[in-house]
Design a protein around this motif. Structure first.
Motif, short mmCIF file in Angstrom:
data_model
loop_
_atom_site.label_atom_id
_atom_site.label_comp_id
_atom_site.label_asym_id
_atom_site.label_seq_id
_atom_site.Cartn_x
_atom_site.Cartn_y
_atom_site.Cartn_z
N PRO A 1 0.82 -1.22 0.00
CA PRO A 1 0.00 0.00 0.00
C PRO A 1 0.84 1.26 0.00
CG PRO A 1 0.04 -0.97 2.19
CD PRO A 1 0.72 -1.95 1.28
N HIS A 2 2.12 1.14 0.35
CA HIS A 2 3.00 2.30 0.41
C HIS A 2 3.43 2.78 -0.97
CE1 HIS A 2 3.11 1.78 4.71
NE2 HIS A 2 3.59 0.56 4.58
N LEU A 3 3.14 2.00 -2.01
CA LEU A 3 3.48 2.42 -3.36
C LEU A 3 2.50 3.44 -3.92
CD1 LEU A 3 4.41 -1.06 -4.90
CD2 LEU A 3 5.97 0.72 -4.11
N TYR A 4 1.34 3.58 -3.29
CA TYR A 4 0.32 4.49 -3.78
C TYR A 4 0.47 5.86 -3.11
CZ TYR A 4 -1.87 0.11 -5.22
OH TYR A 4 -2.11 -1.11 -5.78
N THR A 5 0.31 6.91 -3.90
CA THR A 5 0.37 8.27 -3.36
C THR A 5 -0.79 9.08 -3.93
OG1 THR A 5 1.82 9.02 -5.16
CG2 THR A 5 2.89 8.21 -3.15
N GLY A 6 -1.11 10.17 -3.25
CA GLY A 6 -2.11 11.10 -3.75
C GLY A 6 -3.45 10.46 -4.04
#
Length: 264
Positions: free
Chosen positions: A160-165
């Motif tokens: 889940p840390h690969l997703y931003t914004g």
């Protein structure tokens, strides 16, 4: 003429001969990314070189798109798409959820594909019509499972840390709707989906070689793979793979919403 299963097996065996002697042995790691961490190992490079040598010898008229050694002939009718170790972080951590991915595109469409996990001795292959599994449990034809509601679905993503914004908000909105979510399986999650154990795999920022060998496995097992816009997944990006069209449609509706106002 398209290659047969025996040729794909030769490619996977050649990669296995380079990766397995280096798995869980403390192989050296090089960081490709300044200011971050994008690891590559001698196993990645030598496995891809072995695969490319066989392809160039048998199909010199074909193009090759590879992660470690560049691209050749991407405008040709047939193009091989190679990720020698998908999940290098898992590989260097001793976790057997990495795999060798080999796909074949025809006029930009993924038509054949293989995912090999040599430590568990599991090989998934799509021959253009059907997807099959060969491993400790024998050999069988693969089929995705029916799932009609997100509330019954099992979802995987690498992290889940690969997703931003906006991507992060949309992914989390989808994750909140499913029964179970799990992290950290790299390409192995897509194989589980093709096998009928998982209903959704969601990813972001993929390259063609991250997904090219997997698209035929899922589609020929009865599933569907697109980007978050519902278009072709062959060039990577934000990817959604689903075992059924019902789940794909429900998930896509959430992923296409604008984070600011909850609309498309």
């Amino acid at each position: 003429m398209l290659p047969d299963r025996a040729f794909f097996d030769r490619l996977a065996d050649a990669a296995k001969a380079e990766t397995m002697p280096r798995f869980r042995t403390g192989t050296s790691v090089v960081n490709k990314l300044e200011g971050g961490f994008d690891p590559v190992t001698e196993a990645d490079r030598s496995a891809e070189a072995a695969i490319r040598a066989l392809i160039e010898g048998a199909f010199p008229e074909h193009g090759i798109l590879g992660e470690e050694h560049g691209n050749v002939g991407l405008d040709r009718e047939h193009v091989w798409v190679i990720d020698p170790i998908d999940g290098t972080r898992a590989f260097i951590s001793g976790l057997p959820v990495w795999g060798t991915l080999i796909g074949l595109y025809r006029n930009g469409k993924a038509v054949m594909g293989l995912m090999d996990q040599p430590f568990t001795n599991e090989r998934y292959f799509a021959d253009g019509e059907k997807a099959t599994y060969r491993g400790p449990g024998g050999e069988k034809v693969l089929s995705t499972r029916a799932c009609d509601s997100l509330s019954d679905a099992v979802l995987f993503t690498t992290s889940p840390h690969l997703y931003t914004g906006s991507l992060k908000e949309r992914y989390e909105a989808l994750q909140a709707k499913v029964r179970l979510f799990r992290y950290g399986c790299d390409c192995y999650a897509f194989a589980l989906l093709a096998s009928g154990h998982v209903d959704l795999v969601i990813e972001c920022g993929l390259k063609p070689y991250d997904v090219g060998g997997l698209i035929p496995l899922i589609e020929q097992a009865g599933g569907i793979v697109t980007n978050w816009q519902g278009g072709a997944a062959e060039m990577g990006g934000e990817i959604i793979a689903a075992g059924s069209r019902e789940i794909h449609a429900q998930a896509l509706e959430i992923l296409q919403r604008r984070a600011s106002d909850g609309t498309r």
